[in-house]
Design a protein around this motif. Sequence first.
Motif, PDB file in Angstrom:
ATOM      1  N   ASN A  78       0.851  -1.191   0.000  1.00 55.15           N
ATOM      2  CA  ASN A  78       0.000   0.000   0.000  1.00 55.15           C
ATOM      3  C   ASN A  78       0.885   1.238   0.000  1.00 55.15           C
ATOM      4  OD1 ASN A  78      -2.279  -1.591   0.145  1.00 55.15           O
ATOM      5  ND2 ASN A  78      -2.678  -1.177   2.289  1.00 55.15           N
ATOM      6  N   TYR A 113       0.889   5.244   1.222  1.00 54.17           N
ATOM      7  CA  TYR A 113       0.227   6.188   2.118  1.00 54.17           C
ATOM      8  C   TYR A 113       0.801   7.587   1.874  1.00 54.17           C
ATOM      9  CZ  TYR A 113      -1.065   1.857   4.429  1.00 54.17           C
ATOM     10  OH  TYR A 113      -1.549   0.609   4.698  1.00 54.17           O
ATOM     11  N   TYR A 169      -4.578   7.098   0.903  1.00 55.29           N
ATOM     12  CA  TYR A 169      -3.786   5.907   0.638  1.00 55.29           C
ATOM     13  C   TYR A 169      -4.260   5.239  -0.640  1.00 55.29           C
ATOM     14  CZ  TYR A 169      -7.600   3.349   2.983  1.00 55.29           C
ATOM     15  OH  TYR A 169      -8.806   2.850   3.366  1.00 55.29           O
ATOM     16  N   THR A 208      -4.334   1.438  -2.615  1.00 53.14           N
ATOM     17  CA  THR A 208      -4.195  -0.007  -2.474  1.00 53.14           C
ATOM     18  C   THR A 208      -4.398  -0.672  -3.830  1.00 53.14           C
ATOM     19  OG1 THR A 208      -6.544  -0.401  -2.042  1.00 53.14           O
ATOM     20  CG2 THR A 208      -5.145   0.089  -0.143  1.00 53.14           C
ATOM     21  N   GLU A 267      -7.966  -5.228  -3.604  1.00 56.10           N
ATOM     22  CA  GLU A 267      -8.133  -6.054  -2.411  1.00 56.10           C
ATOM     23  C   GLU A 267      -9.272  -7.058  -2.560  1.00 56.10           C
ATOM     24  OE1 GLU A 267      -8.465  -3.472   0.948  1.00 56.10           O
ATOM     25  OE2 GLU A 267      -6.421  -2.750   0.742  1.00 56.10           O
TER      26      GLU A 267
END
Length: 87
Positions: A56, A58, A72, A74, A77
């Motif tokens: 990830n 940030y 953030y 990602t 998922e």
Amino acid sequence: MIPQGFARYRDAGGKRMDITGVTITCLNDLHALAEVGWDFSYVNKAGEAGNVRFTNFYLVTIADGSPRIFAYITGDEEKAMRDHGLA
């Protein structure tokens, strides 16, 4: 949102979230990008143990004097959860 994400992992059978590495890139005097590797250990509904590794990103500000994540990024998922029988 981060605490909600951790709660979702626990609900899906998550047992541990371990940081595998951190790389910090300073963007300017007030902002940085933290690249964080994670190792998610779980036991799925079939009782099978496994791990998912992911990264990830940030976005962090120190404008108020202490570090604070304000955004953030990602990967997918939902797909990772499905691929490991967790969704």
